[in-house]
Write an enzyme that holds these catalytic residues in place. Structure first.
Site, short mmCIF file in Angstrom:
data_model
loop_
_atom_site.label_atom_id
_atom_site.label_comp_id
_atom_site.label_asym_id
_atom_site.label_seq_id
_atom_site.Cartn_x
_atom_site.Cartn_y
_atom_site.Cartn_z
N GLU A 31 0.84 -1.21 0.00
CA GLU A 31 0.00 0.00 0.00
C GLU A 31 0.87 1.25 0.00
O GLU A 31 2.05 1.21 0.35
CB GLU A 31 -0.93 0.02 1.21
CG GLU A 31 -0.21 0.12 2.55
CD GLU A 31 -1.14 0.36 3.73
OE1 GLU A 31 -2.28 0.80 3.53
OE2 GLU A 31 -0.69 0.11 4.86
N HIS A 33 2.68 4.57 0.97
CA HIS A 33 3.27 5.10 2.20
C HIS A 33 3.86 6.48 1.94
O HIS A 33 5.02 6.76 2.28
CB HIS A 33 4.34 4.15 2.75
CG HIS A 33 3.78 3.01 3.54
ND1 HIS A 33 3.21 1.91 2.95
CD2 HIS A 33 3.68 2.80 4.89
CE1 HIS A 33 2.80 1.07 3.89
NE2 HIS A 33 3.06 1.59 5.07
N ASP A 42 5.19 -2.30 4.78
CA ASP A 42 4.68 -3.22 5.81
C ASP A 42 5.26 -4.62 5.66
O ASP A 42 5.64 -5.26 6.65
CB ASP A 42 3.15 -3.27 5.75
CG ASP A 42 2.50 -1.96 6.16
OD1 ASP A 42 3.19 -1.12 6.76
OD2 ASP A 42 1.31 -1.78 5.86
N HIS A 117 1.00 -4.66 9.51
CA HIS A 117 -0.04 -3.87 8.83
C HIS A 117 -1.22 -3.73 9.79
O HIS A 117 -1.87 -4.72 10.15
CB HIS A 117 -0.46 -4.56 7.54
CG HIS A 117 -1.55 -3.86 6.77
ND1 HIS A 117 -1.44 -2.55 6.36
CD2 HIS A 117 -2.76 -4.30 6.33
CE1 HIS A 117 -2.54 -2.21 5.70
NE2 HIS A 117 -3.35 -3.25 5.67
N GLU A 119 -4.30 -2.82 9.73
CA GLU A 119 -5.64 -3.30 9.42
C GLU A 119 -5.76 -4.83 9.36
O GLU A 119 -6.86 -5.37 9.28
CB GLU A 119 -6.12 -2.71 8.08
CG GLU A 119 -6.41 -1.22 8.12
CD GLU A 119 -5.21 -0.37 7.70
OE1 GLU A 119 -4.06 -0.85 7.86
OE2 GLU A 119 -5.41 0.76 7.24
N HIS A 171 0.86 6.13 10.21
CA HIS A 171 1.06 5.48 8.91
C HIS A 171 2.00 6.33 8.07
O HIS A 171 1.71 7.50 7.81
CB HIS A 171 -0.29 5.32 8.20
CG HIS A 171 -0.16 4.79 6.80
ND1 HIS A 171 0.07 3.46 6.53
CD2 HIS A 171 -0.18 5.42 5.60
CE1 HIS A 171 0.17 3.30 5.23
NE2 HIS A 171 0.01 4.47 4.65
N GLU A 176 7.31 4.36 11.23
CA GLU A 176 7.60 3.58 10.03
C GLU A 176 8.75 4.17 9.23
O GLU A 176 9.58 3.44 8.69
CB GLU A 176 6.35 3.48 9.15
CG GLU A 176 5.29 2.53 9.71
CD GLU A 176 4.19 2.23 8.73
OE1 GLU A 176 3.74 1.07 8.71
OE2 GLU A 176 3.77 3.15 7.99
#
Length: 252
Positions: A31, A33, A42, A117, A119, A171, A176
Site C-alpha cells: 500500500e 506510504h 509493511d 499492517h 488493518e 502510517h 515507520e
C-alpha cells in the site's frame, strides 16, 4: 544453514521441524506510504523484524505474506492511491488459515505470525482461530504486532519533538519512516518527506470513502524528526520485549 524456508531443501526443512523450533510467518501489505517510502513498507518491515528475531532465538522464517486487508482512510490512506493492493477480509482469513493449517500438518507446533499492517489484525486472528479448530491440527499460534511490544518510555523518546498521534495515524509517519531508515535507508527519499497530517480525525467510517479525508500525499501524520537511530531503538526494544513477554508462553 539458512533459517529462511525458501532457501532450504525439504530435507533441511524437515530437520528444522524435528528440532521443535519456532516458525515465524511475516505478514504485511502492499500500500501507499506517502511520497518518501516504498509500497512494500509493511511487508519489508515484517520480513526484517522476523529475520532479526529468528537470528536472535534460532527460529525459522516462512515466506512473507505481502498482501493484507483493505487500507482504511484513517489508518492507511484508503483506496485513493495507486499501488494500494488490498485483499477482502474473507480472502485474508482463509489465506492465514490455510497457511497455518499446512504448516501445522507438516509438524510445526509453535508458530508466530509477525504482523506489520495495522488493518490486518482482526482477520489474522480469525484465520489463526479457525486453523486451531481444525480436527487434525495441533499447534500454538501467537499473533504479534510490533507496536504492542514497545515500551511507553521508548514511545516518548521517539516522539521527543512531535506529539504521538496514536497508532492508527502513525502510517508512513515517524515510526515507520524511522524503521525504514534503520532497515532500508536506501529506499527512504528524505527530500520528499512531507509535513502533512490529517486535519480532522473522523469518528466514523464512510463507504465509499469521503473525498478529502486524507492529505494528497497519503500521509496521516508528519514524519519529520524520523531517524535511523529511532528505528534501531524501536527494533531493539520490540525484540527484547518479545523475548520476555511472548516466547516464554510457547509450550516447551
Amino acid at each position: 544453514m539458512s533459517y529462511l524456508i525458501e532457501e532450504l531443501s525439504w530435507f533441511q526443512y524437515k530437520d528444522q521441524i524435528d528440532q521443535n523450533k519456532i516458525l515465524i510467518i511475516p505478514i504485511g501489505a502492499t500500500e501507499q506510504h506517502g511520497p518518501h517510502l516504498p509500497l512494500g513498507v509493511d511487508a519489508m518491515l515484517a520480513t526484517s523484524f522476523a529475520r532479526a528475531l529468528a537470528e536472535q532465538i534460532g527460529a525459522v522464517v516462512a515466506p512473507t505474506i505481502n498482501y493484507g486487508y483493505k487500507s482504511l482512510p484513517m489508518s492507511g490512506g484508503g483506496p485513493f492511491f495507486p499501488g494500494t493492493i488490498d485483499l477482502n477480509g474473507t480472502t485474508l482469513i482463509n489465506l492465514v488459515k490455510d497457511i497455518v493449517v499446512e504448516f501445522a500438518r507438516d509438524g510445526w507446533k509453535k508458530i508466530m505470525i509477525f504482523n506489520c499492517h495495522y488493518e490486518n489484525e482482526a482477520f489474522v486472528l480469525e484465520g489463526a482461530d479457525l486453523a486451531a479448530k481444525e480436527r487434525d491440527v495441533n499447534v500454538r499460534t501467537f499473533i504479534v504486532n510490533w507496536w504492542d511490544n514497545l515500551d511507553q518510555q521508548i514511545v516518548e523518546q521517539v516522539f521527543d519533538s512531535i506529539p504521538f498521534p496514536g497508532w492508527a495515524l502513525e502510517h508512513a509517519a515517524i515510526t515507520e519512516t524511522s524503521l525504514m531508515m534503520h532497515f532500508y535507508p536506501h529506499l527512504v527519499q528524505e527530500d520528499k518527506i512531507p509535513n502533512d497530517k490529517v486535519e480532522e480525525v473522523l469518528s466514523f467510517h464512510s463507504y465509499p470513502p469521503l473525498e478529502g479525508m486524507v492529505p494528497a500525499s497519503g500521509c496521516l501524520s508528519t514524519s519529520r524528526s524520523s531517524t535511523a537511530a529511532k528505528g534501531k531503538l524501536i527494533v531493539d526494544n520490540v525484540l527484547v520485549n518479545i523475548g520476555k513477554r511472548v516466547l516464554p508462553k510457547f509450550p516447551a
